[in-house]
Scaffold this active site. Structure first.
Site, PDB file in Angstrom:
ATOM      1  N   SER A 141      27.426  -6.673 -36.804  1.00 11.94           N
ATOM      2  CA  SER A 141      26.593  -7.652 -37.485  1.00 11.94           C
ATOM      3  C   SER A 141      25.236  -7.027 -37.830  1.00 11.94           C
ATOM      4  O   SER A 141      25.193  -6.024 -38.536  1.00 11.94           O
ATOM      5  CB  SER A 141      26.460  -8.912 -36.624  1.00 11.94           C
ATOM      6  N   GLU A 151      35.371 -14.280 -40.643  1.00 12.19           N
ATOM      7  CA  GLU A 151      33.958 -13.930 -40.482  1.00 12.19           C
ATOM      8  C   GLU A 151      33.021 -15.129 -40.597  1.00 12.19           C
ATOM      9  O   GLU A 151      31.959 -15.152 -39.983  1.00 12.19           O
ATOM     10  CB  GLU A 151      33.552 -12.872 -41.512  1.00 12.19           C
ATOM     11  N   HIS A 168      33.487 -14.165 -36.034  1.00 13.81           N
ATOM     12  CA  HIS A 168      32.507 -13.080 -36.077  1.00 13.81           C
ATOM     13  C   HIS A 168      32.090 -12.686 -34.660  1.00 13.81           C
ATOM     14  O   HIS A 168      31.689 -13.524 -33.857  1.00 13.81           O
ATOM     15  CB  HIS A 168      31.294 -13.590 -36.862  1.00 13.81           C
TER      16      HIS A 168
END
Length: 614
Positions: free
Chosen positions: A234, A365, A478
């Site tokens: 990320s 995601e 995610h």
């Protein structure tokens, strides 16, 4: 995700009972009153004493809470880091140190899915410490080094989180693993570009200073400074990408892994002008005078330095320009220094001939972010949303979109056979957020790097952990590949399945193979499926799940053509429209909506008429 044998769980490590427990577990730094030479290391700043930790396959050495910079407090707030001055005596490096001051997620108190990402040590601005895990005993020949950079939207994160426990990679794969804290939020990324007092990007400079520390000191731990791989997820992956694009960082590492994040994502950077707007707005919110043309930057920063850290954190989210998700208040700025140009421009013009990169995404995601502000979404129900909620969600999920661009997004993601279906609308909203912010920036980066000479490998992670506490509709969210990369399923107390343990071992091997050679494949294994490089022509990537590798082509190719090719042109075109044309298009949009509403009402009326005739 905290194993019961984890000896560094709480800050209260000085109790006699805990030292007795560590001794019984074989985790103490001393044996029979003598120093264990494996746990004593001399670095440039002085001598360190580490700790021996148990892992499922045997012991590892850990050196935790090593200071690499002077505390960025007082007049050092918002300033670039300064290297740590030498110390005398033996520095105790047996426990994690403070977490950098940050926002704490309170959306679902006590829920493991959010609490696992919250700070697990005291918050402090004195937080620039790093950690090193090595096999026990230390390697006698230079060993590849993996450096982890955590994510958290540039507003949160800590190297001490249980999910980032480096002992498994060190013990099972025989690598040296390093992680560092870096400043986040206001403290790491508030910027008045051009000013000396708050130049911006100091969180990235914290990371770079840690990379320099590794180059100078990692050989003392058995690590090879000539074989260093950065990996992050990320915002950590975006950080890795920014080090690729920043020339002074490039000599400090050799390979890079970007998990679910890129420097070219729409959330990863802001312009110098926007950074200044946010900084001056924050100052006004906490009662400080404006800077820039209307005031004095030095006075503004001097005032901000007097404000309590929590006061700044409490006002961070109020500086965003519009309601949004997957947008963060203080992020890296295109400052002309660390980033000499926009990430897009640097990617397009860079020379990446000597670079090996591993990039990838998870299956879903966008789902994690929906519960943080999109109408109709919650972890506590199926989040079956209406079309009106979907339309509102698109404006929040793509906040920079004009009316016409938002209409294009809606058109692309609507199942026109079932345009009102709540489950499809929920999944479409997840796809909008994930594709826009992660999947398509990753696909774009992979293609551009490959076109300019880099050796690229790409993946999609598709396994939903059996221990996952988020609801089933979220799929594989995610961040939830990290526990497998770090090998947590190898701990039997965490209740993963046997298949997940085998899967984690396979992923750990891919990542460490890549760290050693720049290729995730094992050169000694001729029977397993091969992971091919990603090229602009073939666009091959692999699926990572409990099954053997499957090679696929074109990571959401059609959808990413929409985000990476069509939508930017549409936004550019609408930016040049004069006001009359904008108004005409807005009226047309309202007329289109009215016609859809009229058709729905007419269809409903027609059905009622048919029913009344029976």
């Amino acid at each position: 995700m905290r194993p019961p044998w984890y000896p560094l769980h709480t800050p209260s490590l000085a109790s006699p009972l805990l030292f007795l427990l560590l001794s019984l577990l074989g985790g103490g730094a001393r044996a029979e009153g003598r120093e264990d030479p494996q746990l004593l290391v001399r670095v440039r700043g002085g001598q360190l004493r580490g700790i021996r930790l148990k892992a499922p396959g045997g012991p590892v050495s850990a050196f935790l809470g090593i200071p690499f910079a002077e505390p960025p407090v007082g007049s050092r707030r918002f300033m670039p880091p300064e290297p740590k001055r030498p110390w005398s005596g033996i520095l105790d490096a047996t426990t994690f140190q403070n977490v950098c001051y940050q926002y704490v997620d309170t959306l679902y108190p006590g829920f493991e899915g959010t609490e696992m990402w919250n700070p697990n040590r005291e918050l402090s601005e004195d937080c620039l410490y790093l950690n090193v895990w090595t096999p026990y005993p230390r390697p006698t020949s230079p060993t590849p080094v993996l450096i982890w950079i955590y994510g958290g939207g540039f507003y949160s994160g800590a190297s001490s989180l249980d999910v980032y426990d480096g002992r498994f990679l060190a013990q099972v794969e025989g690598t040296v693993l390093v992680s560092m804290n870096y400043r986040v939020g206001t403290f790491g990324f508030l910027a008045l570009p051009g000013s000396r007092e708050a130049p911006g990007n100091v969180g990235l400079l914290d990371q770079r200073l840690a990379l320099q520390w590794v180059q100078e000191n990692i050989a003392a731990f058995g690590g090879d400074p000539m074989s260093v791989t950065l990996f992050g997820e990320s915002a950590g992956a975006a950080s890795v990408g920014m080090h690729i694009l920043s020339l002074p960082s490039r000599s400090l590492f050799h390979r890079a892994v970007l998990q679910s994040g890129t420097p070219n994502g729409p959330w990863a950077t802001v312009s110098a002008g926007e950074a200044r707007r946010r900084a001056t707005l924050l100052a006004r919110l906490v009662g400080c005078p404006p800077g820039g043309a209307g005031g004095n930057d030095t006075e503004l920063i001097s005032c901000l330095r007097t404000r309590p850290a929590q006061d700044l954190v409490d006002h961070e989210w109020h500086v965003l320009p519009q309601e949004s998700i997957f947008r963060f208040s203080f992020v890296p700025v295109v400052d002309g220094d660390f980033l000499s140009d926009t990430p897009d421009a640097l990617i397009n013009t860079g020379d990446f001939q000597d670079l090996q990169v591993l990039v990838g995404v998870v299956k879903d995601e966008g789902s994690y972010f929906l519960v943080y502000g999109v109408p109709g979404f919650s972890k506590d129900n199926e989040s079956l949303i209406s079309r009106a909620q979907f339309l509102a969600g698109v404006r929040i999920g793509v906040p920079q979109a004009s009316d016409l661009a938002a209409e294009a997004v809606v058109l692309h993601y609507t199942d026109w056979l079932h345009p009102e279906d709540p489950a499809h609308l929920r999944d479409a909203m997840s796809a909008v957020v994930g594709d826009h912010n992660v999947v398509c920036p990753v696909a774009q980066l992979a293609g551009r790097l490959a076109a300019q000479g880099a050796r690229v490998y790409a993946y999609i992670f598709e396994h939903r952990a059996s221990t996952l506490t988020w609801p089933l509709w979220m799929g594989v969210p995610h961040g939830y590949e990290i526990e497998f990369i770090f090998g947590l399923p190898l701990d039997p107390s965490l209740n993963y399945t046997v298949e997940e343990r085998i899967f984690a071992q396979r992923l750990m091997q891919y990542w460490t193979n890549f760290a050693r050679t720049g290729d995730p494949n094992d050169p000694r294994d001729s029977k397993s499926p091969r992971w091919p490089p990603y090229t602009t022509a073939a666009q091959q990537y692999v699926s990572l799940n409990l099954k053997p590798l499957e090679v696929r082509r074109g990571l959401r190719a059609q959808t990413c053509a929409f985000w990476n090719r069509f939508l930017p042109k549409l936004l550019s075109a609408t930016d040049t429209l004069d006001e009359a044309e904008r108004q005409w298009k807005a009226e047309f949009h309202r007329w289109s909506s009215y016609m859809v509403h009229w058709k729905n009402q007419f269809d409903h009326y027609s059905k009622q008429e048919r029913c009344s005739d029976l």
